[in-house]
Design a protein around this motif. Sequence first.
Motif, PDB file in Angstrom:
ATOM      1  N   VAL A  33      48.881  20.203 -15.815  1.00  0.00           N
ATOM      2  CA  VAL A  33      49.072  21.041 -17.017  1.00  0.00           C
ATOM      3  C   VAL A  33      47.498  21.124 -17.679  1.00  0.00           C
ATOM      4  O   VAL A  33      46.786  19.928 -17.978  1.00  0.00           O
ATOM      5  CB  VAL A  33      49.984  20.587 -17.793  1.00  0.00           C
ATOM      6  CG1 VAL A  33      49.619  21.145 -19.361  1.00  0.00           C
ATOM      7  CG2 VAL A  33      51.661  20.610 -17.560  1.00  0.00           C
ATOM      8  N   THR A  35      46.275  22.716 -21.500  1.00  0.00           N
ATOM      9  CA  THR A  35      46.967  23.729 -22.639  1.00  0.00           C
ATOM     10  C   THR A  35      46.487  23.271 -23.754  1.00  0.00           C
ATOM     11  O   THR A  35      45.699  22.281 -24.084  1.00  0.00           O
ATOM     12  CB  THR A  35      48.604  23.224 -22.760  1.00  0.00           C
ATOM     13  OG1 THR A  35      49.146  24.448 -23.364  1.00  0.00           O
ATOM     14  CG2 THR A  35      48.672  21.851 -23.143  1.00  0.00           C
ATOM     15  N   THR A  62      55.315  17.713 -22.800  1.00  0.00           N
ATOM     16  CA  THR A  62      54.371  18.418 -21.993  1.00  0.00           C
ATOM     17  C   THR A  62      54.027  17.396 -20.769  1.00  0.00           C
ATOM     18  O   THR A  62      54.109  17.667 -19.595  1.00  0.00           O
ATOM     19  CB  THR A  62      53.029  18.788 -22.560  1.00  0.00           C
ATOM     20  OG1 THR A  62      53.689  19.758 -23.591  1.00  0.00           O
ATOM     21  CG2 THR A  62      52.241  19.549 -21.555  1.00  0.00           C
ATOM     22  N   ASP A 181      50.367  26.289 -18.360  1.00  0.00           N
ATOM     23  CA  ASP A 181      50.091  26.254 -19.688  1.00  0.00           C
ATOM     24  C   ASP A 181      51.394  26.736 -20.355  1.00  0.00           C
ATOM     25  O   ASP A 181      51.484  27.801 -20.499  1.00  0.00           O
ATOM     26  CB  ASP A 181      48.960  27.119 -20.070  1.00  0.00           C
ATOM     27  CG  ASP A 181      48.421  27.162 -21.374  1.00  0.00           C
ATOM     28  OD1 ASP A 181      49.217  26.444 -21.960  1.00  0.00           O
ATOM     29  OD2 ASP A 181      47.357  27.727 -21.708  1.00  0.00           O
ATOM     30  N   CYS A 184      50.739  29.354 -23.656  1.00  0.00           N
ATOM     31  CA  CYS A 184      49.524  30.013 -23.121  1.00  0.00           C
ATOM     32  C   CYS A 184      48.526  31.025 -23.821  1.00  0.00           C
ATOM     33  O   CYS A 184      47.534  31.538 -23.748  1.00  0.00           O
ATOM     34  CB  CYS A 184      49.841  30.674 -21.877  1.00  0.00           C
ATOM     35  SG  CYS A 184      51.146  32.060 -21.943  1.00  0.00           S
ATOM     36  N   GLY A 202      52.768  30.341 -17.185  1.00  0.00           N
ATOM     37  CA  GLY A 202      52.148  30.281 -18.679  1.00  0.00           C
ATOM     38  C   GLY A 202      53.685  30.614 -19.169  1.00  0.00           C
ATOM     39  O   GLY A 202      54.802  31.178 -18.538  1.00  0.00           O
ATOM     40  N   ASP A 204      54.915  31.410 -23.457  1.00  0.00           N
ATOM     41  CA  ASP A 204      54.467  31.567 -25.058  1.00  0.00           C
ATOM     42  C   ASP A 204      55.764  32.347 -25.451  1.00  0.00           C
ATOM     43  O   ASP A 204      56.562  33.001 -24.917  1.00  0.00           O
ATOM     44  CB  ASP A 204      53.375  32.686 -24.994  1.00  0.00           C
ATOM     45  CG  ASP A 204      52.766  32.312 -26.262  1.00  0.00           C
ATOM     46  OD1 ASP A 204      51.990  31.603 -26.416  1.00  0.00           O
ATOM     47  OD2 ASP A 204      53.028  33.185 -27.184  1.00  0.00           O
TER      48      ASP A 204
END
Length: 222
Positions: A33, A35, A62, A181, A184, A202, A204
């Motif tokens: 990861v 991020t 995470t 991510d 992202c 990603g 979001d």
Amino acid sequence: MTTLSTTGPTRTVHHGDALPWLRAAGTLAGASVVTSLPDVSELPALGIDGWRRWFEEAAFVTMQAVPDEGVAIFFQSDVRRSGLWIDKGSLVSRAAERAGMAVLFHKIVCRKPAGTLTRGRASYSHLLGFARVLRPTLRNATPDVLPDAGVQPGVKSMGVLACVDACRFVIAETTTRTIVDPFCGWGTVLAVANALGLNAMGVDVSARMCERARRLTVTLRG
């Protein structure tokens, strides 16, 4: 356990809330990861105390998703609120202790030239790497201070050069070949990962940012 494709480079961007997605995904086998967790200004409804709790929990969730062969790398910029600094590096480090991860590196990335006076957001960012099992080799060591974060597609984006440093660490020190991510944004991490031959995934919460993250490309020199 979620198994991610290792043929590529590929890029997949999911529109959704990162934390439920991470919890549902389980262990991201074959992935590391990279991020940057959202700032308090991006989640104003939580208030400072609520955001601190959310931030630490988000970092913990995470890290839990990272497999033993992978690393978790965070790019975080300290901010000033009511005259006091919020040290995001310490918040991420506390989450790492909960997740059973150790600090591999803690770099400083200059977002602005040294000596620049700032009012609210620090002129530097933390670039912190954590792992559960992995221990880095000295032959692949890189500088502790990066003098330039690189081009940023957006004001709060991770700089391209910082992304390159993080992704090259993954290539040199791990067997993972997918970068995830979960926050992202513009997709800088995803674009850099692809440019270096890594798969990218990603997430979001913004549909508009997801579209940007799917389209962004970067050209690396050297």
